[in-house]
Design a protein around this motif. Structure first.
Motif, short mmCIF file in Angstrom:
data_model
loop_
_atom_site.label_atom_id
_atom_site.label_comp_id
_atom_site.label_asym_id
_atom_site.label_seq_id
_atom_site.Cartn_x
_atom_site.Cartn_y
_atom_site.Cartn_z
N ILE A 179 37.63 44.57 30.00
CA ILE A 179 38.22 43.32 30.48
C ILE A 179 37.17 42.22 30.50
O ILE A 179 37.42 41.08 30.08
CB ILE A 179 38.83 43.52 31.89
CG1 ILE A 179 40.06 44.42 31.82
CG2 ILE A 179 39.21 42.17 32.51
CD1 ILE A 179 40.66 44.75 33.18
N GLY A 180 35.96 42.55 30.97
CA GLY A 180 34.90 41.55 31.03
C GLY A 180 34.53 41.01 29.66
O GLY A 180 34.31 39.80 29.49
N VAL A 205 31.97 38.93 38.33
CA VAL A 205 32.86 39.04 39.48
C VAL A 205 34.31 38.91 39.02
O VAL A 205 35.20 39.62 39.52
CB VAL A 205 32.52 37.97 40.53
CG1 VAL A 205 33.54 38.00 41.67
CG2 VAL A 205 31.12 38.18 41.07
N LEU A 206 34.56 38.02 38.06
CA LEU A 206 35.93 37.82 37.57
C LEU A 206 36.47 39.09 36.93
O LEU A 206 37.65 39.44 37.09
CB LEU A 206 35.96 36.65 36.58
CG LEU A 206 37.35 36.20 36.13
CD1 LEU A 206 38.16 35.70 37.32
CD2 LEU A 206 37.23 35.10 35.08
N PHE A 220 50.81 37.72 34.58
CA PHE A 220 50.20 37.50 35.90
C PHE A 220 48.92 36.71 35.66
O PHE A 220 48.25 36.92 34.66
CB PHE A 220 49.90 38.84 36.58
CG PHE A 220 49.38 38.72 37.99
CD1 PHE A 220 50.24 38.78 39.08
CD2 PHE A 220 48.02 38.57 38.23
CE1 PHE A 220 49.76 38.68 40.38
CE2 PHE A 220 47.53 38.46 39.53
CZ PHE A 220 48.40 38.51 40.61
N THR A 221 48.59 35.80 36.59
CA THR A 221 47.41 34.96 36.39
C THR A 221 46.44 35.11 37.55
O THR A 221 46.83 35.16 38.72
CB THR A 221 47.82 33.47 36.26
OG1 THR A 221 48.60 33.31 35.08
CG2 THR A 221 46.61 32.57 36.16
N LEU A 222 45.15 35.15 37.20
CA LEU A 222 44.04 35.17 38.15
C LEU A 222 43.35 33.82 38.09
O LEU A 222 42.95 33.36 37.01
CB LEU A 222 43.08 36.30 37.78
CG LEU A 222 41.78 36.42 38.59
CD1 LEU A 222 42.08 36.69 40.06
CD2 LEU A 222 40.90 37.53 38.00
N ASN A 223 43.22 33.17 39.24
CA ASN A 223 42.67 31.81 39.29
C ASN A 223 41.44 31.81 40.20
O ASN A 223 41.56 31.88 41.42
CB ASN A 223 43.73 30.84 39.81
CG ASN A 223 43.28 29.39 39.71
OD1 ASN A 223 42.14 29.10 39.35
ND2 ASN A 223 44.17 28.47 40.05
N ARG A 263 40.14 43.71 37.21
CA ARG A 263 40.45 45.16 37.26
C ARG A 263 41.16 45.51 38.56
O ARG A 263 42.07 46.36 38.58
CB ARG A 263 39.14 45.96 37.14
CG ARG A 263 39.36 47.46 37.13
CD ARG A 263 40.17 47.89 35.90
NE ARG A 263 40.51 49.31 35.96
CZ ARG A 263 41.58 49.81 36.54
NH1 ARG A 263 42.46 49.00 37.14
NH2 ARG A 263 41.83 51.11 36.51
N ILE A 264 40.78 44.87 39.65
CA ILE A 264 41.47 45.10 40.93
C ILE A 264 42.93 44.65 40.82
O ILE A 264 43.84 45.32 41.34
CB ILE A 264 40.74 44.35 42.06
CG1 ILE A 264 39.38 45.01 42.34
CG2 ILE A 264 41.59 44.32 43.32
CD1 ILE A 264 38.52 44.22 43.32
N CYS A 265 43.19 43.53 40.13
CA CYS A 265 44.56 43.03 39.96
C CYS A 265 45.42 44.02 39.20
O CYS A 265 46.58 44.26 39.57
CB CYS A 265 44.55 41.69 39.23
SG CYS A 265 44.12 40.28 40.27
N THR A 266 44.88 44.61 38.13
CA THR A 266 45.69 45.55 37.36
C THR A 266 46.03 46.78 38.19
O THR A 266 47.13 47.35 38.07
CB THR A 266 44.96 45.97 36.07
OG1 THR A 266 43.71 46.60 36.39
CG2 THR A 266 44.69 44.75 35.18
#
Length: 460
Positions: A350-351, A287-288, A376-379, A293-296
């Motif tokens: 990415i995974g 899921v992460l 950019f950070t994903l938390n 990928r959605i963030c990019t």
């Protein structure tokens, strides 16, 4: 022979250090009375008319209208003493010149705090012996008396050699009032301003010293009291994280917006990806990785959030590369490994990089280069079983996307109530790099991709 005294821009209180000349109220050659306003200045707080503490003839002005002067800079010079020219005594109805009658100084700087001396009509004079002074600023040949010590009872004025009242150690009525309210003897204070001028800061410092004296005396014979309990040194990774978080809170004006999203279709797409191709199809898609990928894709649409702020240059720096950090909890503390060049990677790539960096974080083998340079950070704090959070931005980045747990909840789907897999998404962003419209657009696009993964097909 008159003496020429220099009047400097006084301390106007409230910690102000400079003022802008808005309008001169007198000209060179004008006769001024004690406490007569001579200039209108604008500070960061208000517009103020500044009275001159001397009575006499203006011989020079310093600074044009619109100029900014620091506290303590010369404003004007005034010739005090017997300067009335021949024939003007009859005009005034007295045998004594007006300037001579107003030779003393009050030391007041704000309207309403004067000595009550009668106002004198402004008039231009050109007495003998003052032609040079009236035409140009005072040179070193003009005697300028030094500042003399002053007592609180002296109402802020002092006598200098020659019997002429001159510049004073306290010129601000706010300073004198503050001293009176706290029973402070100004004779005991040393001024930190120009020529020993006593400023508001000097009085406030003395007030604090008086207030702290009893407390200091009470603990003189006792050892410092430290709270009991286990002490954990802030050093290493934990210390570095603490410093970074503190700096972020100190420097970044952050704001947070959030939205609930139906992640049912995203979870179904993930299941389809992992079920396709059979056992040898490669590692499972997390899921992460999908969220990364959605963030990019979202950052490609809203590059303002892939930025940093150069404080010294007062510039926003839009970054060309997307280096995506993700928060990882380890035994040594919170770390943020960075997937470099994330916008050039697909979901599978990415995974794989997230898996490698996560394992290195757990074993403590991450290299410094793998922990720096993020944009950019994903938390994903949902792994801790919580729905939402307002995380602290990873300085010097400009934004962070937070993801809560994905849980079944009642949801209106296609006009009917149904049980769906719902997630809360939050975006914390630096309000200097963008406004709420941009942040909201970014978050809405992320939510749309979560609810309808087919939206991503446009950017794959």
């Amino acid at each position: 022979m008159p003496q020429v005294l220099e009047f400097k821009l006084p301390d106007l209180g409230e910690g102000l250090t400079e003022a802008e000349i808005v309008r001169w109220l007198v000209e060179v050659g004008d006769v001024v009375a004690i406490d007569q306003p001579v200039v209108e200045v604008e500070t960061a707080k208000a517009m103020v008319e500044v009275p001159c503490p001397y009575g006499g003839v203006v011989t020079a002005r310093f600074g044009e209208e619109g100029a900014e002067l620091p506290v303590g800079a010369p404003l004007l010079t005034v010739a005090v003493g017997s300067v009335e020219p021949a024939g003007s005594a009859a005009e005034s109805g007295s045998g004594t010149g007006a300037a001579g009658a107003e030779a003393s100084g009050s030391g007041n700087v704000l309207v309403g705090y004067g000595t009550g001396a009668p106002a004198v009509r402004r008039r231009r004079v050109r007495p003998e012996g003052l032609q040079a002074e009236a035409a140009a600023p005072v040179t070193s040949s003009a005697p300028v008396p030094s500042v003399a010590p002053v007592s609180a009872e002296a109402a802020g004025s002092a006598v200098v050699p020659g019997g002429v009242r001159g510049p004073v150690a306290v010129v601000s009525p706010l300073v004198r009032k503050l001293a009176r309210q706290h029973d402070l003897d100004l004779r005991q204070l040393s001024g930190s301003g120009p020529d020993g001028l006593i400023l508001r800061a000097d009085v406030e410092s003395a007030i604090r010293s008086v207030a702290e004296a009893p407390r200091q005396a009470a603990v003189t014979d006792r050892a410092p009291v430290r709270p009991a309990g286990e002490r954990v040194p802030l050093r290493g990774v934990r210390g570095a994280v603490a410093d970074k978080l503190a700096r972020s809170r100190r420097e970044i004006p952050d704001a947070t917006c959030w939205v609930d999203a139906d992640a049912t279709e995203l979870m179904a797409a993930r299941a389809a990806m992992n079920g396709a191709g059979g056992p040898g199809a490669g590692p499972k898609v997390s899921v992460l990785a999908l969220l990364a990928r959605i963030c990019t894709a979202a950052l490609a649409r809203y590059p303002e959030l892939n930025s940093t702020v150069d404080q010294e240059a007062r510039e926003i720096v839009r970054l060309s590369g997307v280096h995506l950090g993700f928060a990882a909890q380890t035994e040594r503390g919170l770390v943020v490994p960075v997937v470099r060049d994330a916008k050039a990677r697909n979901t599978e790539s990415i995974g794989a990089e997230i898996t490698r960096l996560t394992e290195a974080a757990r074993t403590g083998t991450l290299k410094p280069a793998e922990l720096t340079g993020g944009t950019f950070t994903l938390n994903n704090y949902g792994v801790f079983g919580v729905d939402g959070s307002t995380p602290i931005i990873n300085h010097p980045e400009a934004a962070m996307l937070g993801v809560g747990r994905i849980v079944p909840k009642p949801w209106v789907h296609e006009g009917e109530l149904a049980v769906r897999r719902v997630v809360q998404l939050s975006l914390t962003f630096d309000h200097r790099v963008c406004d709420g419209g941009t942040a909201g657009g970014f978050l809405r696009y992320v939510a749309d991709c979560v609810e309808q993964p087919a939206v991503l097909l446009r950017t794959l």
